[in-house]
Enzyme design. Structure first.
Site, PDB file in Angstrom:
ATOM      1  N   CYS A  66     -48.211   9.056   2.164  1.00 54.04           N
ATOM      2  CA  CYS A  66     -47.206   8.624   1.193  1.00 54.04           C
ATOM      3  C   CYS A  66     -46.875   9.840   0.337  1.00 54.04           C
ATOM      4  CB  CYS A  66     -47.677   7.418   0.376  1.00 54.04           C
ATOM      5  SG  CYS A  66     -49.162   7.670  -0.617  1.00 54.04           S
ATOM      6  N   GLY A  67     -46.322   9.648  -0.835  1.00 53.30           N
ATOM      7  CA  GLY A  67     -45.968  10.808  -1.641  1.00 53.30           C
ATOM      8  C   GLY A  67     -47.175  11.637  -2.012  1.00 53.30           C
ATOM      9  N   THR A  68     -48.227  10.957  -2.452  1.00 56.43           N
ATOM     10  CA  THR A  68     -49.447  11.643  -2.890  1.00 56.43           C
ATOM     11  C   THR A  68     -50.651  11.394  -1.986  1.00 56.43           C
ATOM     12  OG1 THR A  68     -50.053   9.725  -4.211  1.00 56.43           O
ATOM     13  CG2 THR A  68     -48.756  11.448  -5.310  1.00 56.43           C
ATOM     14  N   GLY A  69     -50.594  10.340  -1.203  1.00 52.81           N
ATOM     15  CA  GLY A  69     -51.762   9.873  -0.444  1.00 52.81           C
ATOM     16  C   GLY A  69     -52.595   8.887  -1.240  1.00 52.81           C
ATOM     17  N   GLY A  71     -51.657   6.052  -3.140  1.00 55.51           N
ATOM     18  CA  GLY A  71     -51.347   4.636  -2.908  1.00 55.51           C
ATOM     19  C   GLY A  71     -51.844   4.174  -1.549  1.00 55.51           C
ATOM     20  N   ASN A 100     -68.871  10.780   4.141  1.00 56.81           N
ATOM     21  CA  ASN A 100     -68.317   9.431   3.961  1.00 56.81           C
ATOM     22  C   ASN A 100     -67.920   8.755   5.262  1.00 56.81           C
ATOM     23  OD1 ASN A 100     -66.796  11.368   1.588  1.00 56.81           O
ATOM     24  ND2 ASN A 100     -68.239   9.807   0.909  1.00 56.81           N
ATOM     25  N   ARG A 110     -45.525  14.758  -0.400  1.00 51.74           N
ATOM     26  CA  ARG A 110     -44.801  15.532  -1.414  1.00 51.74           C
ATOM     27  C   ARG A 110     -45.635  16.686  -1.949  1.00 51.74           C
ATOM     28  NH1 ARG A 110     -42.438  10.115  -4.386  1.00 51.74           N
ATOM     29  NH2 ARG A 110     -40.519   9.950  -3.156  1.00 51.74           N
ATOM     30  N   HIS A 133     -76.435  10.117   5.451  1.00 53.86           N
ATOM     31  CA  HIS A 133     -75.666   9.414   4.418  1.00 53.86           C
ATOM     32  C   HIS A 133     -75.418   7.944   4.768  1.00 53.86           C
ATOM     33  CE1 HIS A 133     -74.777  13.078   2.183  1.00 53.86           C
ATOM     34  NE2 HIS A 133     -74.528  13.675   3.342  1.00 53.86           N
ATOM     35  N   ARG A 136     -75.853   4.942   2.279  1.00 56.69           N
ATOM     36  CA  ARG A 136     -74.836   4.776   1.228  1.00 56.69           C
ATOM     37  C   ARG A 136     -73.628   4.002   1.753  1.00 56.69           C
ATOM     38  NH1 ARG A 136     -76.447  10.827  -0.053  1.00 56.69           N
ATOM     39  NH2 ARG A 136     -78.166  10.346  -1.450  1.00 56.69           N
TER      40      ARG A 136
HETATM   41  C1  RB5 Z   1     -43.113   6.392  -3.568  1.00 53.51           C
HETATM   42  O1  RB5 Z   1     -42.164   6.843  -4.477  1.00 53.51           O
HETATM   43  C2  RB5 Z   1     -44.508   6.809  -4.011  1.00 53.51           C
HETATM   44  O2  RB5 Z   1     -44.891   6.087  -5.134  1.00 53.51           O
HETATM   45  C3  RB5 Z   1     -45.497   6.617  -2.893  1.00 53.51           C
HETATM   46  O3  RB5 Z   1     -45.112   7.357  -1.787  1.00 53.51           O
HETATM   47  C4  RB5 Z   1     -46.935   7.048  -3.139  1.00 53.51           C
HETATM   48  O4  RB5 Z   1     -46.992   8.380  -3.578  1.00 53.51           O
HETATM   49  C5  RB5 Z   1     -47.754   6.156  -3.954  1.00 53.51           C
HETATM   50  O5  RB5 Z   1     -48.961   6.388  -4.157  1.00 53.51           O
END
Ligand code: RB5
Length: 153
Positions: A66-69, A71, A100, A110, A133, A136
């Site tokens: 996703c944008g950051t990974g 979510g 893990n 992004r 591990h 755990r």
């Molecule tokens: C979408 O705009 C963004 O929120 C999603 O890709 C993600 O980064 C959420 O964690």
């Protein structure tokens, strides 16, 4: 080895690149979408599709973008049996495998280019879990089953 892969719109371009990278490397790739980066979609939908393939054994591992990974990792970790790790470099990817036994990797479309993401995914796939591990991970399984993790004395 079968790798399930998915993304939302923000991860679409990187997901397409990683799918090609994995396919070229000889993995069987199960792409659950999104198939179109041009409009906004909801990342939990794709997180569930990949997580469900992995937990059921229809895929060996999963990759989510996703944008950051972030979510994607939050959503995928709601599925019992999934250990999704949001990583940003080779070191965190290697440790996610070693410590893990992460069965799903999430990255930010992004935040990084294909070359770096490919190195990260490759390092994760080529690193073995260290069984010391395991207890755990068993405590995490206890939590999934509604039991309190017991202190290791
Ligand atoms: C979408 O705009 C963004 O929120 C999603 O890709 C993600 O980064 C959420 O964690």
């Amino acid at each position: 080895m079968k790798i399930a892969i998915g993304s939302d719109h923000a991860g679409f371009t990187l997901k397409q690149g990683l799918a090609a990278f994995l396919s070229d490397a000889g993995y069987e790739v199960l792409d659950v979408g999104t198939a179109d980066g041009g409009h906004s979609v909801d990342y939990p939908v794709y997180a569930f599709r990949v997580a469900d393939l992995v937990r059921s054994g229809r895929a060996d591992k999963g990759v989510l973008v996703c944008g950051t990974g972030i979510g994607m990792s939050i959503a995928a970790n709601k599925v019992p049996g999934i250990r999704a790790a949001n990583v940003w470099d080779v070191s965190t990817a290697v440790l996610a495998a070693k410590h893990n036994n992460a069965n799903v990797l999430t990255v930010g479309g992004r935040l990084m280019a294909l070359e770096r993401a490919s190195e990260i995914v490759k390092a994760w796939l080529n690193t073995d879990f260290e069984p010391r591990h395991q207890h755990r991970l068993d405590l995490i399984t206890a939590m999934e089953e509604g039991r309190e993790p017991q202190v290791n004395t």
